[in-house]
Motif scaffolding. Structure first.
Motif, PDB file in Angstrom:
ATOM      1  N   GLY A   1       0.817  -1.202   0.000  1.00  0.00           N
ATOM      2  CA  GLY A   1       0.000   0.000   0.000  1.00  0.00           C
ATOM      3  C   GLY A   1       0.853   1.254   0.000  1.00  0.00           C
ATOM      4  O   GLY A   1       2.040   1.241  -0.289  1.00  0.00           O
ATOM      5  N   GLY A   2       0.233   2.373   0.368  1.00  0.00           N
ATOM      6  CA  GLY A   2       0.958   3.623   0.448  1.00  0.00           C
ATOM      7  C   GLY A   2       1.395   4.158  -0.905  1.00  0.00           C
ATOM      8  O   GLY A   2       1.043   3.636  -1.963  1.00  0.00           O
TER       9      GLY A   2
ATOM     10  N   PHE B   1       0.187   8.454  10.436  1.00  0.00           N
ATOM     11  CA  PHE B   1       0.747   7.895   9.210  1.00  0.00           C
ATOM     12  C   PHE B   1       2.012   7.105   9.517  1.00  0.00           C
ATOM     13  O   PHE B   1       2.621   7.247  10.572  1.00  0.00           O
ATOM     14  CB  PHE B   1       1.077   9.012   8.210  1.00  0.00           C
ATOM     15  CG  PHE B   1       2.078  10.026   8.715  1.00  0.00           C
ATOM     16  CD1 PHE B   1       3.438   9.878   8.467  1.00  0.00           C
ATOM     17  CD2 PHE B   1       1.651  11.143   9.431  1.00  0.00           C
ATOM     18  CE1 PHE B   1       4.358  10.799   8.923  1.00  0.00           C
ATOM     19  CE2 PHE B   1       2.561  12.084   9.884  1.00  0.00           C
ATOM     20  CZ  PHE B   1       3.923  11.908   9.635  1.00  0.00           C
TER      21      PHE B   1
ATOM     22  N   ASP C   1       2.314   5.849   4.190  1.00  0.00           N
ATOM     23  CA  ASP C   1       1.083   5.061   4.264  1.00  0.00           C
ATOM     24  C   ASP C   1       0.153   5.678   5.298  1.00  0.00           C
ATOM     25  O   ASP C   1       0.548   5.892   6.448  1.00  0.00           O
ATOM     26  CB  ASP C   1       1.387   3.615   4.631  1.00  0.00           C
ATOM     27  CG  ASP C   1       0.119   2.767   4.682  1.00  0.00           C
ATOM     28  OD1 ASP C   1      -0.722   2.910   3.780  1.00  0.00           O
ATOM     29  OD2 ASP C   1      -0.043   1.979   5.630  1.00  0.00           O
ATOM     30  N   CYS C   2      -1.058   5.986   4.872  1.00  0.00           N
ATOM     31  CA  CYS C   2      -2.060   6.581   5.761  1.00  0.00           C
ATOM     32  C   CYS C   2      -3.341   5.758   5.726  1.00  0.00           C
ATOM     33  O   CYS C   2      -4.447   6.312   5.676  1.00  0.00           O
ATOM     34  CB  CYS C   2      -2.353   8.024   5.345  1.00  0.00           C
ATOM     35  SG  CYS C   2      -0.920   9.093   5.304  1.00  0.00           S
ATOM     36  N   SER C   3      -3.219   4.447   5.747  1.00  0.00           N
ATOM     37  CA  SER C   3      -4.386   3.572   5.624  1.00  0.00           C
ATOM     38  C   SER C   3      -5.366   3.746   6.767  1.00  0.00           C
ATOM     39  O   SER C   3      -6.556   3.436   6.630  1.00  0.00           O
ATOM     40  CB  SER C   3      -3.946   2.113   5.523  1.00  0.00           C
ATOM     41  OG  SER C   3      -3.105   1.760   6.617  1.00  0.00           O
ATOM     42  N   ASN C   4      -4.899   4.251   7.918  1.00  0.00           N
ATOM     43  CA  ASN C   4      -5.806   4.445   9.056  1.00  0.00           C
ATOM     44  C   ASN C   4      -6.736   5.636   8.870  1.00  0.00           C
ATOM     45  O   ASN C   4      -7.648   5.840   9.668  1.00  0.00           O
ATOM     46  CB  ASN C   4      -5.006   4.633  10.345  1.00  0.00           C
ATOM     47  CG  ASN C   4      -4.296   3.369  10.768  1.00  0.00           C
ATOM     48  OD1 ASN C   4      -4.721   2.260  10.437  1.00  0.00           O
ATOM     49  ND2 ASN C   4      -3.203   3.516  11.499  1.00  0.00           N
TER      50      ASN C   4
ATOM     51  N   GLU D   1     -11.431   6.801   4.247  1.00  0.00           N
ATOM     52  CA  GLU D   1     -11.718   7.318   2.906  1.00  0.00           C
ATOM     53  C   GLU D   1     -10.791   8.461   2.514  1.00  0.00           C
ATOM     54  O   GLU D   1     -10.592   8.718   1.327  1.00  0.00           O
ATOM     55  CB  GLU D   1     -13.180   7.780   2.827  1.00  0.00           C
ATOM     56  CG  GLU D   1     -14.194   6.647   2.971  1.00  0.00           C
ATOM     57  CD  GLU D   1     -15.615   7.133   2.844  1.00  0.00           C
ATOM     58  OE1 GLU D   1     -15.798   8.371   2.698  1.00  0.00           O
ATOM     59  OE2 GLU D   1     -16.540   6.303   2.880  1.00  0.00           O
TER      60      GLU D   1
ATOM     61  N   SER E   1      -7.582   8.573   3.046  1.00  0.00           N
ATOM     62  CA  SER E   1      -6.188   8.131   3.093  1.00  0.00           C
ATOM     63  C   SER E   1      -5.365   8.651   1.915  1.00  0.00           C
ATOM     64  O   SER E   1      -4.209   9.038   2.081  1.00  0.00           O
ATOM     65  CB  SER E   1      -6.116   6.608   3.152  1.00  0.00           C
ATOM     66  OG  SER E   1      -6.725   6.029   2.007  1.00  0.00           O
ATOM     67  N   VAL E   2      -5.956   8.673   0.726  1.00  0.00           N
ATOM     68  CA  VAL E   2      -5.211   9.150  -0.443  1.00  0.00           C
ATOM     69  C   VAL E   2      -4.891  10.629  -0.312  1.00  0.00           C
ATOM     70  O   VAL E   2      -3.758  11.061  -0.571  1.00  0.00           O
ATOM     71  CB  VAL E   2      -6.002   8.872  -1.737  1.00  0.00           C
ATOM     72  CG1 VAL E   2      -5.297   9.507  -2.931  1.00  0.00           C
ATOM     73  CG2 VAL E   2      -6.160   7.382  -1.958  1.00  0.00           C
TER      74      VAL E   2
ATOM     75  N   THR F   1      -2.158  11.139   2.288  1.00  0.00           N
ATOM     76  CA  THR F   1      -0.861  10.693   1.773  1.00  0.00           C
ATOM     77  C   THR F   1      -0.273  11.708   0.808  1.00  0.00           C
ATOM     78  O   THR F   1       0.915  12.050   0.882  1.00  0.00           O
ATOM     79  CB  THR F   1      -1.002   9.330   1.072  1.00  0.00           C
ATOM     80  OG1 THR F   1      -1.555   8.383   1.992  1.00  0.00           O
ATOM     81  CG2 THR F   1       0.339   8.831   0.584  1.00  0.00           C
TER      82      THR F   1
END
Length: 274
Positions: free
Chosen positions: A167-168, A214, A227-230, A233, A235-236, A239
């Motif tokens: 990811g990320g 992040f 990576d900001c998956s936490n 919606e 997250s993009v 990042t």
């Protein structure tokens, strides 16, 4: 204030620039190598250090550390123990062949050079995937092979987040900025005494804490994985905002006060904070 010292590869570090008022062992940072150690029997109290790359000599008397601050836009040259972000190009029976920098020979990463890996559990990495690795060895001479590893040879563990990066996004920065980020991320955030004039990581951490924070991996080859998956919606957007902050700080060589203003402006422009 003494004049700054710029060293070229092979230059010897002046003895009068080494920390002397510290009982701890002298620690070498990037860009230097030890040729000989002090010999108490011979009455020699000086280390003999030489530069392996061009850069500005820096010392930290408190930590008893001496290192070379590389010039911001120099070409990355693999050095043993460097942390890098590499991209898988293809695989063979025993190795993953990795891109470390464009237009250079591929580095070799053993397919079992991962924590707990064996023939059944080794990661099945595909072309284009990323790994956070350490330079294990660098051959001598033109075209020499560079070998990577994703474990600490002493412990067999993936210390420091080594291994595949899932990811990320990856952002390009100068090699000088990458070195500064590594030093800043390993020290405590302190606005009164910022490491290499960087407070942007601490500032981003405070501003984005409510959005889940992040993860960051910095490669000495000028790559930063974020990576900001936490953040769910958003997250993009988060990042991209972090990547913009790091790249603009690098490109414009911003001072700490301007770094704070930049973070606030970009996060507001992207409607991530009010």
């Amino acid at each position: 204030m003494s004049a700054p010292v710029v060293l070229l590869p092979g230059d010897e570090v002046p003895h009068d620039r080494l920390p002397t008022k510290n009982s701890n062992p002298l620690r070498l940072g990037p860009g230097l190598r030890l040729l000989s150690q002090p010999s108490p029997k011979a009455g020699d109290s000086n280390h003999v250090l030489t530069a392996t790359q061009a850069g500005l000599l820096t010392t930290d008397a408190k930590r008893n550390t001496v290192s070379l601050l590389s010039f911001p836009n120099r070409r990355y040259v693999p050095t043993t123990n460097d942390l890098i972000i590499a991209q898988i190009h293809h695989s063979s029976i025993d190795f993953f062949h990795c891109i470390v920098t464009p237009n250079t020979a591929h580095a070799l990463l053993g397919q079992l050079s991962f924590e707990g890996a064996n023939k059944k559990t080794r990661p099945m990495l595909k072309q284009g995937e990323l790994v956070y690795a350490r330079v294990q060895s660098v051959g001598v001479g033109a075209g020499a092979e560079v070998e990577l590893t994703c474990v600490n040879p002493a412990t067999g563990k993936a210390d420091g987040g080594l291994g595949p990066l899932a990811g990320g996004m990856v952002f390009d920065v100068s090699t000088g900025m990458a070195a500064r980020l590594i030093r800043a991320s390993s020290a405590s955030a302190d606005e009164t005494d910022p490491v290499d004039g960087l407070i942007i990581l601490g500032e981003l951490g405070r501003k984005l804490e409510s959005l889940g924070g992040f993860e960051l991996a910095v490669g000495r080859n000028g790559k930063v994985w974020v990576d900001c998956s936490n953040a769910g919606e958003g997250s993009v957007s988060v990042t991209v905002a972090i990547g913009r902050c790091l790249q603009e700080t690098d490109q414009h060589n911003l001072h700490p006060h301007d770094q704070k203003k930049l973070v606030t402006r970009i996060l507001r422009d992207m409607k991530l904070v009010s």
